[in-house]
Write an enzyme that holds these catalytic residues in place. Structure first.
Site, mmCIF file in Angstrom:
data_model
loop_
_atom_site.group_PDB
_atom_site.id
_atom_site.type_symbol
_atom_site.label_atom_id
_atom_site.label_comp_id
_atom_site.label_asym_id
_atom_site.label_seq_id
_atom_site.Cartn_x
_atom_site.Cartn_y
_atom_site.Cartn_z
ATOM 1 N N ARG A 145 61.338 29.025 44.397
ATOM 2 C CA ARG A 145 61.608 29.032 45.832
ATOM 3 C C ARG A 145 62.953 28.413 46.186
ATOM 4 O O ARG A 145 63.433 28.557 47.311
ATOM 5 C CB ARG A 145 60.466 28.335 46.575
ATOM 6 C CG ARG A 145 59.212 29.179 46.656
ATOM 7 C CD ARG A 145 58.021 28.427 47.170
ATOM 8 N NE ARG A 145 57.467 27.537 46.158
ATOM 9 C CZ ARG A 145 56.290 26.924 46.271
ATOM 10 N NH1 ARG A 145 55.552 27.119 47.358
ATOM 11 N NH2 ARG A 145 55.848 26.143 45.318
ATOM 12 N N LEU A 197 55.302 39.182 41.738
ATOM 13 C CA LEU A 197 56.649 38.867 41.273
ATOM 14 C C LEU A 197 57.452 38.179 42.374
ATOM 15 O O LEU A 197 57.078 38.207 43.552
ATOM 16 C CB LEU A 197 57.355 40.158 40.860
ATOM 17 C CG LEU A 197 56.764 40.899 39.662
ATOM 18 C CD1 LEU A 197 57.384 42.283 39.544
ATOM 19 C CD2 LEU A 197 56.967 40.096 38.391
ATOM 20 N N CYS A 229 52.719 36.804 36.074
ATOM 21 C CA CYS A 229 51.713 35.741 36.004
ATOM 22 C C CYS A 229 52.125 34.553 36.869
ATOM 23 O O CYS A 229 52.092 33.404 36.437
ATOM 24 C CB CYS A 229 51.512 35.311 34.559
ATOM 25 S SG CYS A 229 50.988 36.642 33.462
ATOM 26 N N TYR A 273 56.789 44.807 32.294
ATOM 27 C CA TYR A 273 56.025 45.403 33.383
ATOM 28 C C TYR A 273 55.864 46.911 33.229
ATOM 29 O O TYR A 273 54.880 47.489 33.705
ATOM 30 C CB TYR A 273 56.694 45.071 34.722
ATOM 31 C CG TYR A 273 56.998 43.607 34.889
ATOM 32 C CD1 TYR A 273 56.044 42.640 34.564
ATOM 33 C CD2 TYR A 273 58.249 43.183 35.337
ATOM 34 C CE1 TYR A 273 56.327 41.289 34.694
ATOM 35 C CE2 TYR A 273 58.529 41.834 35.471
ATOM 36 C CZ TYR A 273 57.576 40.891 35.142
ATOM 37 O OH TYR A 273 57.866 39.557 35.262
ATOM 38 N N TYR A 322 52.206 18.272 54.765
ATOM 39 C CA TYR A 322 51.458 19.525 54.901
ATOM 40 C C TYR A 322 50.921 19.679 56.324
ATOM 41 O O TYR A 322 50.363 18.752 56.919
ATOM 42 C CB TYR A 322 50.284 19.575 53.924
ATOM 43 C CG TYR A 322 49.481 20.850 54.061
ATOM 44 C CD1 TYR A 322 49.879 22.003 53.389
ATOM 45 C CD2 TYR A 322 48.366 20.915 54.895
ATOM 46 C CE1 TYR A 322 49.173 23.193 53.540
ATOM 47 C CE2 TYR A 322 47.662 22.099 55.050
ATOM 48 C CZ TYR A 322 48.070 23.228 54.366
ATOM 49 O OH TYR A 322 47.369 24.401 54.535
ATOM 50 N N ILE A 371 50.538 31.909 42.186
ATOM 51 C CA ILE A 371 49.569 32.417 43.156
ATOM 52 C C ILE A 371 48.559 33.334 42.475
ATOM 53 O O ILE A 371 47.374 33.335 42.824
ATOM 54 C CB ILE A 371 50.288 33.157 44.315
ATOM 55 C CG1 ILE A 371 49.286 33.651 45.372
ATOM 56 C CG2 ILE A 371 51.116 34.309 43.797
ATOM 57 C CD1 ILE A 371 48.569 32.581 46.117
ATOM 58 N N LYS A 420 53.385 38.762 49.490
ATOM 59 C CA LYS A 420 54.141 38.741 50.726
ATOM 60 C C LYS A 420 55.489 38.046 50.539
ATOM 61 O O LYS A 420 55.582 37.149 49.704
ATOM 62 C CB LYS A 420 53.331 38.009 51.793
ATOM 63 C CG LYS A 420 53.003 36.586 51.364
ATOM 64 C CD LYS A 420 51.788 36.054 52.023
ATOM 65 C CE LYS A 420 51.466 34.680 51.488
ATOM 66 N NZ LYS A 420 51.169 34.657 50.044
#
Length: 338
Positions: free
Chosen positions: A165, A74, A12, A58, A235, A15, A97
């Site tokens: 990240r 994921l 979940c 999963y 950005y 994205i 990706k």
């Protein structure tokens, strides 16, 4: 009437909740059959919003006979494992990706999908937006003369502390998250005949993942591609194509909202011209393309996808990663896996 494609969702992630699941829920050709999370509460909350049966873990999705296709949002470190597991059960797979960090592992998963007669796609959505096809036609028609150079950038403000990240163990870093976009744009617009000339990755003094970088690519005929990416920046998501007689600029190139009316700017000796295009939902278009391929497989037809762009992207990302870790020196020996 063709039955809908029944999806199971492995995870979940933001994205999924922000972009992909809303588009799935709005598409009459898609049924969300199950939504999995390691957290029962997260699975239940997400399923309450978008439909489907909430499940914990999963594996439960892959054990569900109602699931025909799997969406994998994921973290990158888990992609190869769960994509392979889904393919081995005969499920079609749409994976976030990049598909993997290793070009050979990517190639092997594509080969496995072909052997199992199922669809495997990497969820790069911007290539399904028609503004880029229009740009390619302009270049082919000679709108900028002889093509000389390509410049692309995708940079975003710093994610909140604790964002995955920043987690090296989960394959975080700006290259895999945002650097993919300018790399794929170069391949999409210039072709797969690109080689890395040099690259730089910026890592904080205390270590951790890269937070920005740049790469220089070169096509066989000498056309260059200068790419910038980062996740500690203002950005910017745009590219330019420079030719002997003009320049094409595309802003909001990679993540335009569905209601955004694209603007292609063409500068040449006669002045500046704007080409306006209708708004287009690239998320819905990506899902439609995937489901169309699934229906081809249902009918016993071969998957008509051309994976050369994906494989070229995988090769170049790995090369940028290797060179960036070596300080941009492409002559240093490779150490460790990508």
């Amino acid at each position: 009437m063709t039955s809908p494609v029944r999806f199971g969702i492995l995870g979940c992630a933001a994205i999924a909740r922000r972009r992909v699941l809303p588009a799935m829920a709005a598409d009459p050709g898609i049924e969300i059959a199950a939504i999995a999370s390691r957290s029962p509460a997260t699975a239940a909350d997400t399923a309450a919003r978008f439909g489907g049966r909430p499940v914990t873990g999963y594996e439960a999705v892959l054990d569900d006979p109602a699931v025909e296709a799997v969406y994998v949002p994921l973290p990158l470190a888990l992609h190869a494992e769960w994509v392979e597991a889904a393919l081995l059960t005969g499920r079609h797979v749409l994976a976030e990706k990049p598909l993997t960090r290793d070009p050979e592992r990517t190639r092997a998963l594509l080969a496995l999908a072909e052997r199992r007669a199922v669809v495997l796609r990497e969820n790069v959505m911007f290539v399904h937006h028609p503004q880029h096809a229009r740009v390619r036609r302009l270049v082919e028609e000679g709108a900028v003369g002889r093509l000389r150079a390509f410049h692309a950038s995708f940079t975003i403000p710093a994610p909140a502390p604790g964002d995955i990240r920043y987690d090296a163990a989960l394959c975080g870093g700006s290259l895999w998250d945002v650097g993919l976009y300018p790399v794929r744009a170069a391949v999409h617009l210039l072709g797969d005949d690109l080689r890395l000339v040099g690259a730089h990755l910026s890592t904080p003094a205390g270590g951790g993942v890269d937070i920005g970088g740049a790469a220089l690519l070169r096509r066989g005929d000498g056309v260059s591609a200068q790419l910038t990416f980062g996740m500690d920046h203002a950005y910017r998501g745009a590219y330019e194509l420079w030719g002997s007689e003009g320049r094409i600029t595309v802003d909001r190139a990679f993540t335009p909202p569905a209601d955004h009316s694209p603007r292609i700017v063409l500068d040449d000796a006669s002045g500046t011209r704007e080409i306006r295009l209708p708004a287009h939902d690239q998320v819905a278009a990506t899902l439609a393309d995937f489901c169309a391929s699934v229906r081809r497989r249902r009918a016993g037809l071969p998957d008509d996808a051309d994976h050369r762009e994906l494989l070229a992207q995988a090769r170049l990302l790995a090369a940028v990663h290797r060179a960036g870790r070596a300080g941009g020196d492409l002559t240093r020996p490779r150490r460790n896996a990508p």
